[in-house]
Write an enzyme that holds these catalytic residues in place. Structure first.
Site, PDB file in Angstrom:
ATOM      1  N   PRO A   3     -11.138  -0.107  -3.085  1.00 26.38           N
ATOM      2  CA  PRO A   3     -12.359  -0.784  -3.533  1.00 26.38           C
ATOM      3  C   PRO A   3     -13.604   0.089  -3.298  1.00 26.38           C
ATOM      4  CG  PRO A   3     -11.102  -2.137  -1.986  1.00 26.38           C
ATOM      5  CD  PRO A   3     -10.610  -0.729  -1.868  1.00 26.38           C
TER       6      PRO A   3
ATOM      7  N   SER B 279     -18.090 -26.411  -1.138  1.00 27.62           N
ATOM      8  CA  SER B 279     -17.935 -25.038  -0.645  1.00 27.62           C
ATOM      9  C   SER B 279     -18.361 -24.056  -1.746  1.00 27.62           C
ATOM     10  CB  SER B 279     -16.469 -24.791  -0.276  1.00 27.62           C
ATOM     11  OG  SER B 279     -16.078 -23.482  -0.600  1.00 27.62           O
TER      12      SER B 279
ATOM     13  N   ASP C 268     -17.591 -20.997  -2.181  1.00 29.38           N
ATOM     14  CA  ASP C 268     -16.448 -20.224  -2.669  1.00 29.38           C
ATOM     15  C   ASP C 268     -15.616 -21.046  -3.657  1.00 29.38           C
ATOM     16  OD1 ASP C 268     -14.736 -17.845  -2.589  1.00 29.38           O
ATOM     17  OD2 ASP C 268     -13.271 -19.221  -1.738  1.00 29.38           O
TER      18      ASP C 268
ATOM     19  N   SER D  22     -25.909 -27.776  -1.195  1.00 27.13           N
ATOM     20  CA  SER D  22     -26.734 -28.992  -1.297  1.00 27.13           C
ATOM     21  C   SER D  22     -25.926 -30.143  -1.899  1.00 27.13           C
ATOM     22  CB  SER D  22     -27.990 -28.735  -2.138  1.00 27.13           C
ATOM     23  OG  SER D  22     -27.622 -28.618  -3.510  1.00 27.13           O
TER      24      SER D  22
ATOM     25  N   TYR E 237       0.794  -1.229   0.000  1.00 26.11           N
ATOM     26  CA  TYR E 237       0.000   0.000   0.000  1.00 26.11           C
ATOM     27  C   TYR E 237       0.830   1.285   0.000  1.00 26.11           C
ATOM     28  CZ  TYR E 237      -3.627  -3.377   0.990  1.00 26.11           C
ATOM     29  OH  TYR E 237      -4.474  -4.453   0.900  1.00 26.11           O
TER      30      TYR E 237
ATOM     31  N   HIS F  87      -7.555   1.463   0.969  1.00 28.75           N
ATOM     32  CA  HIS F  87      -7.353   0.070   1.348  1.00 28.75           C
ATOM     33  C   HIS F  87      -6.278  -0.174   2.418  1.00 28.75           C
ATOM     34  CE1 HIS F  87      -7.739  -4.146   0.986  1.00 28.75           C
ATOM     35  NE2 HIS F  87      -7.954  -4.233  -0.302  1.00 28.75           N
TER      36      HIS F  87
ATOM     37  N   SER G 215     -11.839 -11.828  -5.066  1.00 31.07           N
ATOM     38  CA  SER G 215     -12.111 -11.808  -3.639  1.00 31.07           C
ATOM     39  C   SER G 215     -13.582 -12.090  -3.371  1.00 31.07           C
ATOM     40  CB  SER G 215     -11.739 -10.437  -3.069  1.00 31.07           C
ATOM     41  OG  SER G 215     -11.886 -10.441  -1.674  1.00 31.07           O
TER      42      SER G 215
END
Length: 632
Positions: free
Chosen positions: A123, A431, A433, A427, A110, A346, A560
């Site tokens: 963001p 996962s 993600d 279901s 950063y 950020h 992300s």
């Protein structure tokens, strides 16, 4: 052994809305006790990281390149060699710091990053469209939102914020204490962050921007109680009515520039005493609230994408980009047409604390107003003055030009995938993600015919001062699966093979994720070894000068998952010129995606990626539904 107070603190996990900070009172040093009980971030074993590095490279580089890298790794890992020396240096660093990575990461990711924070780092979040259509509605909503922010701030100030858990483990809560009353300050080679949340002179005001004009709005009464929605509404009306001119210099546009240029302009701006006072007032404020002009009307299907762009950059110098101070950690944006959201700097925080704050505020804005305010006359909010010299005017013009190029270059698409949400993969005992990440791999492979280095952020908040590491979503297993989908054969046997590969790939992703959140991923460790070499003034090991390392760090997919209770979506720009930024919020029955690319790259296109991603998700569902579940 954990202190008794900590057990109390950890037992206080109750939903945000149910926590009554005033009733609870402040537990002295509760936050500190909680933090001190968290484990330190480990330094992973060197050999383990090197083995996993070679494994990770397999699907993204050629066999020839891999052979060359294997030689470099063998050299690096020799007993008593450079790798071991650097590893020992890292282990020493870990013993004497709270977190061996956090300072390095803050600087390299950063504060030393020189590209503009706009698009490249900060963001945005798109909130659901509000149903107001005029100034009254806009200001009423803004007032309620400010009250919600102050409600959350009370929990931070009293240290009564419920501790969060992941897999039964308490998480580091430090980021929550960094996001209010903080600001980034540009520097010639490295920026810094100031935080006015602590200490005797805590911030009592927010900054409000309207028509490029900045105001200091005191949000507490003289007795220390926060202003109510009614009081805030009256104050916002005063601000609105004293900032109707639309010909003001957009001083905030300076914050959109390249960091070195902005640092020069900043020093120049602060030579004037009035300017310096105004800038300090913005920097010290709790947060910024931007009252935006309405956006040009667009059709329903591109509306959310247009709002995402507004949140990321403000639409350019002709629209709302001057209605910002992009160095401010938190900026809430509310436009006259009901579009709203935020943009955040950020450096102090990842997405989840920001979204938790947002969820709290959104819930808060839905509550009926309980108290009618006593109508004590309130002081006029203070307008912040700027003396614009010809030199500053010139800096503003240059920043406008650079910003408008960036605005034209950003291609952003918000896609709401309506066919199913996280309920479906669950279901199937997969996962959600991992399922979405694999769909991204399939979409990319179908578009380009090869896999690419993929970054997914993993939280390291199980550790004290933990930030993130990288989940490498491209794996040997993901490549096998996406290649199998090329096979046009629809027979039961082949379909079952594909479904098995899908399950194996999602399982591999799950395992990498678990490894990453436990501090055993490879990316930050490799970065640490590289930075240790720089610190020790030794020559840079060849491993880090290798083409394969450059390929591995060139993330064509930067992704992300930022889950929220609110039906919102976070968005960010790509991290490489020929890449995509993909953020998603999986809800129960739909998934919100924000996909970005650069128009200056002929090979990337956000809408095309959205189309392929939708097809990949649907094809994966069809595949699983057409094959009986098998035990892997």
């Amino acid at each position: 052994m954990q202190p008794a107070d900590l057990n109390l603190a950890l037992a206080l996990r109750v939903p945000y809305g149910l926590l009554k900070p005033t009733a609870l009172g402040k537990i002295p040093g509760r936050f500190l006790l909680h933090q001190e009980a968290l484990p330190h971030l480990p330094v992973p074993p060197l050999q383990q990281t090197l083995d996993r590095y070679l494994q990770m490279l397999q699907p993204i580089i050629s066999e020839e390149e891999l052979n060359h890298t294997q030689e470099l790794v063998a050299e690096f890992r020799k007993p008593g060699g450079v790798g071991e020396r650097l590893q020992k240096g890292l282990e020493r660093r870990a013993k004497k710091t709270e977190n061996w990575l956090s300072d390095w990461w803050l600087k390299t990711a950063y504060l030393e990053y020189r590209l503009p924070v706009v698009v490249h780092s900060s963001p945005g979040v798109v909130l659901p469209k509000q149903d107001f259509l005029d100034r009254q509605g806009q200001l009423r909503f803004a007032a309620k939102l400010i009250e919600g922010i102050l409600d959350f701030k009370t929990m931070i100030d009293n240290e009564t914020l419920p501790v969060e858990y992941m897999g039964g483990k308490p998480l580091c809560m430090n980021q929550y204490y960094q996001i209010l009353s903080s600001c980034r300050i540009p520097g010639p080679k490295r920026d810094s962050i100031v935080n006015y949340a602590k200490g005797k002179k805590q911030s009592r005001h927010i900054t409000v921007v309207h028509n490029f004009q900045f105001f200091e709005l005191d949000v507490y009464n003289s007795d220390g109680s926060p202003l109510t929605t009614d009081q805030l509404f009256i104050q916002l009306e005063k601000i609105w009515n004293t900032s109707l001119q639309t010909n003001k210099e957009p001083i905030g546009i300076l914050t959109t520039n390249h960091r070195n240029s902005w640092a020069k302009a900043y020093n120049n701006l602060l030579k004037d005493k009035t300017n310096k006072e105004s800038v300090r007032t913005i920097e010290k404020s709790i947060c910024t609230v931007c009252l935006d002009a309405p956006m040009p009307r667009v059709s329903e299907d591109i509306y959310k994408s247009r709002v995402a762009a507004q949140m990321l950059h403000g639409g350019g110098s002709r629209w709302n980009s001057g209605n910002r101070w992009f160095d401010k950690t938190l900026q809430f944006i509310i436009a006259e047409d009901g579009s709203c959201g935020l943009v955040y700097e950020h450096a102090p925080s990842e997405g989840p604390p920001i979204v938790a704050l947002l969820d709290h505020i959104v819930e808060y804005t839905k509550k009926p107003e309980l108290v009618r305010s006593p109508m004590i006359p309130l002081p006029m909010p203070k307008k912040l003055r700027f003396n614009i010299t010809p030199e500053i005017k010139n800096d503003i013009e240059k920043a406008k030009q650079n910003l408008n190029i960036m605005v034209e270059d950003l291609d952003v698409k918000v896609m709401v995938f309506h066919q199913f949400g996280k309920t479906f993969p669950k279901s199937e005992k997969i996962s959600p993600d991992a399922f979405i990440q694999l769909a991204l791999q399939l979409a990319y492979y179908r578009m380009y015919g090869h896999a690419c280095a993929t970054y997914e952020s993993a939280s390291l908040r199980m550790f004290r001062l933990g930030r993130t590491d990288t989940i490498r979503s491209t794996s040997v297993d993901s490549l096998k699966f996406v290649q199998s989908m090329d096979n046009p054969d629809k027979s039961v046997r082949i379909s079952k093979e594909k479904a098995d590969l899908l399950r194996r790939a999602t399982q591999a992703h799950r395992e990498y994720t678990d490894m990453a959140i436990r501090g055993n991923a490879i990316d930050r460790h490799l970065l640490g070894l590289k930075l240790q070499a720089i610190e020790d003034l030794v020559s840079m090991p060849e491993l880090f000068m290798d083409t394969a390392y450059a390929v591995a760090m060139h993330f064509n997919l930067s992704t992300s998952q930022v889950p929220a209770k609110t039906d919102c979506v976070m968005c960010f720009g790509p991290v490489v010129p020929d890449g995509y930024g993909v953020c998603y919020n999986p809800m129960d029955e739909h998934i919100n995606f924000a996909i970005s690319a650069f128009n200056s790259c002929a090979d990337t296109n956000a809408a095309r990626m959205a189309h392929y991603l939708e097809k990949a998700l649907l094809d994966m569902r069809i595949l699983l539904q057409s094959t009986p579940k098998s035990k892997l």
